[in-house]
Design a protein around this motif. Structure first.
Motif, PDB file in Angstrom:
ATOM      1  N   SER A  58      15.611  40.406   4.608  1.00 37.69           N
ATOM      2  CA  SER A  58      14.690  39.028   3.498  1.00 37.69           C
ATOM      3  C   SER A  58      16.061  38.783   3.327  1.00 37.69           C
ATOM      4  CB  SER A  58      14.283  40.034   2.722  1.00 37.69           C
ATOM      5  OG  SER A  58      14.734  41.087   2.000  1.00 37.69           O
ATOM      6  N   GLY A  59      15.877  37.723   2.098  1.00 39.83           N
ATOM      7  CA  GLY A  59      16.559  36.768   2.047  1.00 39.83           C
ATOM      8  C   GLY A  59      16.675  35.044   2.015  1.00 39.83           C
ATOM      9  N   THR A  60      17.843  34.577   2.000  1.00 33.58           N
ATOM     10  CA  THR A  60      17.197  33.095   1.768  1.00 33.58           C
ATOM     11  C   THR A  60      18.216  32.440   3.136  1.00 33.58           C
ATOM     12  OG1 THR A  60      16.965  32.556  -0.567  1.00 33.58           O
ATOM     13  CG2 THR A  60      17.526  30.677   0.295  1.00 33.58           C
ATOM     14  N   LEU A  61      18.439  31.943   3.793  1.00 34.74           N
ATOM     15  CA  LEU A  61      18.423  30.825   4.973  1.00 34.74           C
ATOM     16  C   LEU A  61      19.743  30.079   4.107  1.00 34.74           C
ATOM     17  CD1 LEU A  61      17.570  31.903   8.559  1.00 34.74           C
ATOM     18  CD2 LEU A  61      19.611  31.945   7.876  1.00 34.74           C
ATOM     19  N   ASN A  62      20.077  29.192   4.925  1.00 34.97           N
ATOM     20  CA  ASN A  62      20.974  28.185   3.683  1.00 34.97           C
ATOM     21  C   ASN A  62      21.339  27.069   4.380  1.00 34.97           C
ATOM     22  OD1 ASN A  62      20.392  29.058   1.150  1.00 34.97           O
ATOM     23  ND2 ASN A  62      22.016  30.627   1.105  1.00 34.97           N
TER      24      ASN A  62
ATOM     25  N   ASN B  30      17.331  24.736   2.540  1.00 31.19           N
ATOM     26  CA  ASN B  30      17.154  26.450   2.989  1.00 31.19           C
ATOM     27  C   ASN B  30      15.816  27.170   3.057  1.00 31.19           C
ATOM     28  OD1 ASN B  30      19.905  25.974   1.958  1.00 31.19           O
ATOM     29  ND2 ASN B  30      19.059  25.964  -0.429  1.00 31.19           N
ATOM     30  N   ALA B  31      15.827  28.681   3.456  1.00 30.61           N
ATOM     31  CA  ALA B  31      14.441  28.593   4.008  1.00 30.61           C
ATOM     32  C   ALA B  31      14.228  30.234   3.379  1.00 30.61           C
ATOM     33  CB  ALA B  31      14.692  28.097   5.212  1.00 30.61           C
ATOM     34  N   GLN B  32      13.974  30.447   2.674  1.00 28.12           N
ATOM     35  CA  GLN B  32      13.316  32.435   2.161  1.00 28.12           C
ATOM     36  C   GLN B  32      12.721  32.749   2.737  1.00 28.12           C
ATOM     37  OE1 GLN B  32      11.522  32.243  -1.618  1.00 28.12           O
ATOM     38  NE2 GLN B  32      12.887  31.835  -2.743  1.00 28.12           N
ATOM     39  N   PHE B  33      12.799  33.896   3.675  1.00 28.07           N
ATOM     40  CA  PHE B  33      12.029  35.149   4.463  1.00 28.07           C
ATOM     41  C   PHE B  33      11.394  36.212   4.449  1.00 28.07           C
ATOM     42  CE2 PHE B  33      17.021  35.300   5.497  1.00 28.07           C
ATOM     43  CZ  PHE B  33      16.999  36.677   5.931  1.00 28.07           C
TER      44      PHE B  33
ATOM     45  N   PHE C 139       7.761  32.753   6.028  1.00 29.72           N
ATOM     46  CA  PHE C 139       8.817  31.254   5.659  1.00 29.72           C
ATOM     47  C   PHE C 139       9.091  30.399   5.245  1.00 29.72           C
ATOM     48  CE2 PHE C 139      10.169  32.307   9.943  1.00 29.72           C
ATOM     49  CZ  PHE C 139      11.262  33.641  10.548  1.00 29.72           C
ATOM     50  N   SER C 140       9.693  29.594   3.967  1.00 30.38           N
ATOM     51  CA  SER C 140       9.241  28.952   2.646  1.00 30.38           C
ATOM     52  C   SER C 140      10.237  28.073   2.207  1.00 30.38           C
ATOM     53  CB  SER C 140       9.083  29.379   1.149  1.00 30.38           C
ATOM     54  OG  SER C 140       8.225  30.513   1.510  1.00 30.38           O
ATOM     55  N   PRO C 141      10.235  27.226   3.590  1.00 27.28           N
ATOM     56  CA  PRO C 141      11.018  26.197   3.632  1.00 27.28           C
ATOM     57  C   PRO C 141      11.427  25.490   1.991  1.00 27.28           C
ATOM     58  CG  PRO C 141       9.436  25.460   4.754  1.00 27.28           C
ATOM     59  CD  PRO C 141       9.331  27.047   4.229  1.00 27.28           C
ATOM     60  N   GLY C 142      12.839  24.959   1.052  1.00 29.11           N
ATOM     61  CA  GLY C 142      12.814  24.368   0.335  1.00 29.11           C
ATOM     62  C   GLY C 142      12.072  22.763   0.618  1.00 29.11           C
ATOM     63  N   VAL C 143      11.742  22.140   1.511  1.00 24.89           N
ATOM     64  CA  VAL C 143      11.887  21.239   1.715  1.00 24.89           C
ATOM     65  C   VAL C 143      10.868  21.013   2.491  1.00 24.89           C
ATOM     66  CG1 VAL C 143      12.171  19.049   3.018  1.00 24.89           C
ATOM     67  CG2 VAL C 143      13.651  19.971   2.477  1.00 24.89           C
ATOM     68  N   ASN C 144       9.645  19.805   2.842  1.00 25.29           N
ATOM     69  CA  ASN C 144       7.695  19.518   2.405  1.00 25.29           C
ATOM     70  C   ASN C 144       8.073  18.747   3.885  1.00 25.29           C
ATOM     71  OD1 ASN C 144       5.006  18.838   2.782  1.00 25.29           O
ATOM     72  ND2 ASN C 144       4.790  18.125   1.346  1.00 25.29           N
ATOM     73  N   LEU C 145       7.960  19.655   5.303  1.00 26.06           N
ATOM     74  CA  LEU C 145       8.032  19.471   6.477  1.00 26.06           C
ATOM     75  C   LEU C 145       7.086  18.380   7.287  1.00 26.06           C
ATOM     76  CD1 LEU C 145      10.196  22.563   7.822  1.00 26.06           C
ATOM     77  CD2 LEU C 145      10.968  20.136   7.139  1.00 26.06           C
TER      78      LEU C 145
END
Length: 972
Positions: free
Chosen positions: A384-388, A451-454, A465-471
């Motif tokens: 878990s965490g956030t990928l930046n 960034n994406a929480q995972f 995954f929860s990306p910070g951008v609306n893809l």
């Protein structure tokens, strides 16, 4: 590009019997069958048993006399008993009467095999297992732990062309509704043409003169997929249908028979795919990557196992198959029969794959925030965490494949004076494949990152995954080269043909004493497979070498007219990614240039095999004391003349055209003996030398070769040849197989059997580097250098020593009524296979892709079927299991790869009701659910960690959902 799944290292994992409840159940069912047999024998009147035994012996003797006609073992009489038990009874009768060791499936009724597909039915037989294709369908069969490469497939006894680059057929091409039955030969005899190394599967169609009257059957079923639609717009349906109609009639005083059948399949495929690219321990105490030797990844704890990249892909596919079968049979008298049969099938598959992927290695400039770990060995796992700082890569793909399969055969059987009979058989089979594949890349606008929480599972399952951008917002996404691949997209056109022409002549003469007849025959076949691949790179308008300097940062918004909406990746936590028409965008926003690389040119080739074959077989019918012995002993003599034409390349350039080939001979003896021990008990022995030619694409002469100057070592200063490619001089696999089996039949659909087998592989095919390869005939691709000699090193498939396989197969069936009257109508069938291998690891490690076990080898395979059938009601629950194996898979653009596939257990359900009287007589209602538990596909990679540690980690996790079919059938 989705090539990573086929480039991962593989490993092995054994599963003990305690981890396979189905195997235990199979053993219990088999033992209970044996107990029931003993009880039935003890309780039955001795006179009845003796009469049954005498009748069996008499019928066997009569069958031997009729055998001179040389009708295939798979030919069935009219179906008298229908339904589940009727199918089992017919199958067991054929199995008993066979001189070879076989497994048999027969239709429950006209146009009604027990399963939704031929492959599913075959997978329930002892020692057989299926492998799913990319569409989730069971389309390949392995026999006794050997891959589909080693399986021979015939239709009405004739070898079939294939739509793949090898010999193995795609069983989805053959509708279950048009196949009356299947015979699997585990031991060959001398008359079996087109045989495989592990076994031969003969599909057979109806013979209309075996029926006494006109028959008409029609089926219509609606289909629904539980995964739902994965795409908006194209291929959005998750419903389909299956329909078929079969007609049989006889004319001219029952001397002319006609059978016609048509089947249509319109099925949706909805796949949810997740793939881990690879795993590594990124950071060490020194602040550098221990495994990669790369930079420090900010935010990660020391000595933690992390995922180095991933992809989520949603596939929607529409499959439309139309198949036609027709048979004309003419028998004006007892001395002549002429049969013309035809099979034609078109398979149109259109798939749309939209996916999101990213790389998260130490070189990608990413960092972690708030990483969470889970306990794992030998290192804690980051879950878990956030990928930046991620650079998302979105790849949308449009693939259209259209297959055509055509087979026709004309057989004439004559009875001649003096106890002779003869058969002539002319046949032709062709398969044609046209493939159009295209994909395009998109990334974030302005080269942005996200960034994406995972949250990752510790085992197998989908992540979130929860990306910070609306893809899914087109304003955030542009066409570009998001990972510096050097192009903006790719398009490919493939064309493949496979043609087999064959003629066969067979003579049978009645004899006496030990041998009741002799069978002498000749077969000649000419097979030619040709493939052409043409690859083009797609460049955004205004970007590229012909319109300026190519830039990987060049981008362009997606034209609104090409947008479809969004593709949901909700199963991975991502609401959606942008969806658009790939072909529409190619036509309006891109231009194309031809860009065949070395591997693409190597897929332009032709291979031809001319095979004259002769055989002699003596049919045994004698007594050993009081024990009747039947069977056959014979020999095949096979001559093979193979040749190939293909390109020699250097890098991406064509240097010339190559031609090559070889001839070789093989003598293949075989022996099958059956001892009738009385009371429907048989002891069988089989011995045969068997052969299977190598992969067709291994026999191609296509090569990449050139000369270069050696700069170091003993050969420094010399100009030498080197290269790699196929081998047109490749010899076949050779094995010597031995089988010993015991069978006991009781009741109408009850039996028990044990089979032990051994297979010594005398000749195996693997890839190696030949150091004394003769490059005579090759074009010097470096004219500034003159080679010291024509001898150099060449990496190619080569023949080498094989190894050994041995196995045990247990099978049994039991009718509930034999145990208690209250259980009348209930029944069970079960089988379990255990296969061990001592194939040399040095051989296996050389196979392209690096499998560590024989491809397709599952050590354990088991099946359990429970059924109830009475008063028009029929219910069946069937479960099949196979342990882990190295599977053959096809990656992007029809290229072969291998991956380790983990154990799989699937359950199917079927319920029906037949109206036997009244106004609805002939009508049936049917409910089928395939993959009842939505069993996932799971594959594994073995990751190398610091200090030589290796750990098995998830590679791929896919689901295709449940398939539910409901419909009606009508028989007149």
């Amino acid at each position: 590009m989705d090539n990573s799944r086929f480039n991962q290292p593989t490993g092995t994992r054994r599963h003990g019997l305690r981890r396979c409840p189905l195997a235990v159940a199979c053993l219990l069912i088999t033992m209970s069958g044996a107990a029931a047999a003993a009880a039935a024998a003890a309780d039955a009147p001795q006179g009845a048993l003796a009469a049954a035994g005498q009748s069996r012996n008499a019928s066997a003797a009569q069958a031997k006399k009729e055998k001179a006609k040389k009708k295939p073992i798979a030919t069935l009489n009219a179906v008298v008993v229908t339904g589940i038990r009727g199918s089992i009874e017919n199958s067991l009768q054929i199995k008993q009467d066979s001189d070879d060791i076989v497994e048999v499936i027969t239709a429950e009724d006209i146009g009604k095999l027990p399963d939704a597909s031929i492959a599913e039915s075959l997978s329930r037989l002892p020692g057989l297992a299926t492998q799913r294709g990319a569409d989730g369908m069971a389309n390949k069969i392995s026999i006794r732990g050997m891959s589909s490469d080693f399986v021979g497939t015939t239709l009405n006894g004739r070898e079939e062309a294939s739509t793949g680059e090898n010999r193995g057929v795609d069983y989805n091409q053959y509708p279950a509704e048009l196949i009356s039955g299947v015979t699997v030969y585990k031991t060959p005899d001398a008359t079996l043409v087109g045989q495989g190394l592990s076994g031969t599967i003969n599909l057979h169609t109806i013979r209309p003169l075996d029926f006494k009257k006109m028959e008409l059957a029609a089926n219509l079923r609606g289909e629904w997929n539980s995964n739902g639609s994965q795409h908006a717009g194209a291929a959005s349906a998750n419903t389909g249908h299956r329909a078929s109609i079969s007609f049989i009639d006889q004319f001219l005083d029952h001397t002319l028979g006609v059978a016609v059948g048509f089947a249509q399949l319109a099925t949706p495929v909805q796949q949810k795919q997740y793939q881990s690219w690879w795993w590594s321990v990124d950071n060490g105490s020194a602040g550098i990557d221990q495994n990669w030797g790369g930079p420090h990844t900010a935010g990660l704890p020391d000595n933690a196992l992390t995922q180095e990249g991933m992809q989520l892909r949603a596939r929607s596919e529409n499959q439309l198959r139309n198949s036609l079968m027709s048979v004309i049979e003419w028998q004006p008298g007892n001395d002549f029969t002429s049969t013309l049969d035809l099979f034609y099938s078109t398979f149109d598959k259109r798939s749309y794959i939209n996916g999101l992927q990213w790389s998260s290695t130490p070189w990608d400039g990413i960092s972690y925030s708030n990483p969470g770990t889970s306990s794992f060995q030998p290192y804690p796992l980051i879950t878990s965490g956030t990928l930046n700082g991620l650079k998302p890569i979105m790849q949308n793909e449009d693939t259209h494949e259209k297959d055509h399969l055509f087979s026709v055969g004309w057989k004439n059987e004559f009875k001649l004076p003096g106890g002779w009979s003869t058969t002539t058989d002319l046949s032709y089979s062709s398969a044609r494949v046209n493939l159009h594949d295209a994909y395009l890349f998109t990334g974030l606008a302005n080269g942005g990152t996200m960034n994406a929480q995972f949250n990752l599972p510790t085992g197998y399952g989908y992540p979130t995954f929860s990306p910070g951008v609306n893809l899914a917002n087109p304003s955030n996404v542009v066409f570009t080269d998001p990972d510096n691949y050097g192009y903006n997209g790719r398009e490919e056109f493939d064309h493949q043909t496979d043609k087999i022409k064959s003629v066969r002549l067979d003579f049978v003469h009645e004899m006496g004493w030990i041998f009741d007849s002799v069978d002498i025959g000749f077969d000649y076949s000419d097979r030619k497979k040709t493939k052409n691949a043409n690859v083009l790179f797609a460049w955004l308008n205004g970007n590229g070498s012909t319109q300026g300097t190519y830039s990987n940062t060049y981008s362009m918004p997606i034209n609104s007219g090409n947008l479809y909406g969004s593709t949901s990746l909700g199963y991975g936590g991502i609401p959606g990614i942008v969806n658009y028409s790939v072909l529409g965008a190619l036509a309006s926003q891109f231009y194309l240039t031809q860009k065949n690389g070395q591997n693409d040119w190597n897929r332009n080739y032709s291979v031809e095999e001319k095979v004259p074959l002769g055989y002699l077989m003596l049919n045994v019918d004698t007594m050993l004391g009081d024990v009747p012995i039947r069977g056959n002993v014979g020999v095949q003599y096979v001559h093979t003349d193979q040749s190939s034409v293909a390109y020699q390349t250097t890098g991406s350039q064509v240097a010339g055209t190559l031609r090559g080939g070889t001839t070789y001979n093989n003598v293949l003896p075989s022996l099958n003996l059956v001892a009738d021990l009385g009371n429907r008990q048989y002891l069988r022995f089989g011995f045969a030398k068997e052969m299977a030619r190598g992969r067709i694409d291994d026999e191609k002469v296509a090569s990449s070769a050139g000369v270069s100057q050696i700069t170091s070592g003993p050969a420094a200063g010399r100009v030498l040849w080197s290269g790699s490619g196929g081998n047109p001089r490749l010899k076949p696999y050779i094995a010597v197989g031995t089988d010993l089996s015991w069978e006991k039949y009781f009741g109408k659909a009850s039996y028990v059997g044990v089979d032990v087998f051994n297979k010594n592989l005398l000749n195996y095919i693997y890839t190696q580097t030949v150091v004394n390869y003769d490059f005579s005939g090759y074009t010097n691709t470096n004219p500034t250098l003159t080679p010291t000699s024509n001898i150099g090193s060449f990496t190619t498939p080569e023949n080498g020593t094989g190894g050994r396989m041995e196995g045990l197969e247990l099978q049994g069936g039991l009718e509930g009524g034999m145990v208690a009257d209250a259980l009348d109508g209930f029944g069970a069938q079960a089988n379990f296979s255990l296969t061990n291998s001592s194939i040399p690891q040095s051989t296996l490690a050389s196979i392209p892709g690096g499998p560590k076990t024989l491809p397709g080898l599952s050590r354990k395979v088991a099946n359990l079927t429970l059924y109830y059938e009475r008063n028009g009601f029929a219910v069946r629950v069937a479960e099949r299991y196979r342990s882990s194996y190295t599977g053959e898979a096809v990656a992007l653009f029809d290229q072969l790869g291998y991956t380790k596939i983990l154990s799989n257990k699937e359950t199917d359900f079927q319920a029906s009701y037949d109206f036997s009287s009244g106004r609805y007589k002939g009508l049936s209602l049917l409910l089928q659910i395939s993959n009842l538990t939505n069993t996932p596909f799971r594959s594994e990679q073995v990751s190398g960690l610091p200090n030589g540690v290796q750990v098995g980690m998830p590679l791929e996790y896919d689901t295709w959902g449940r398939t539910v079919l409901f419909g009606v059938s009508y028989k007149l």
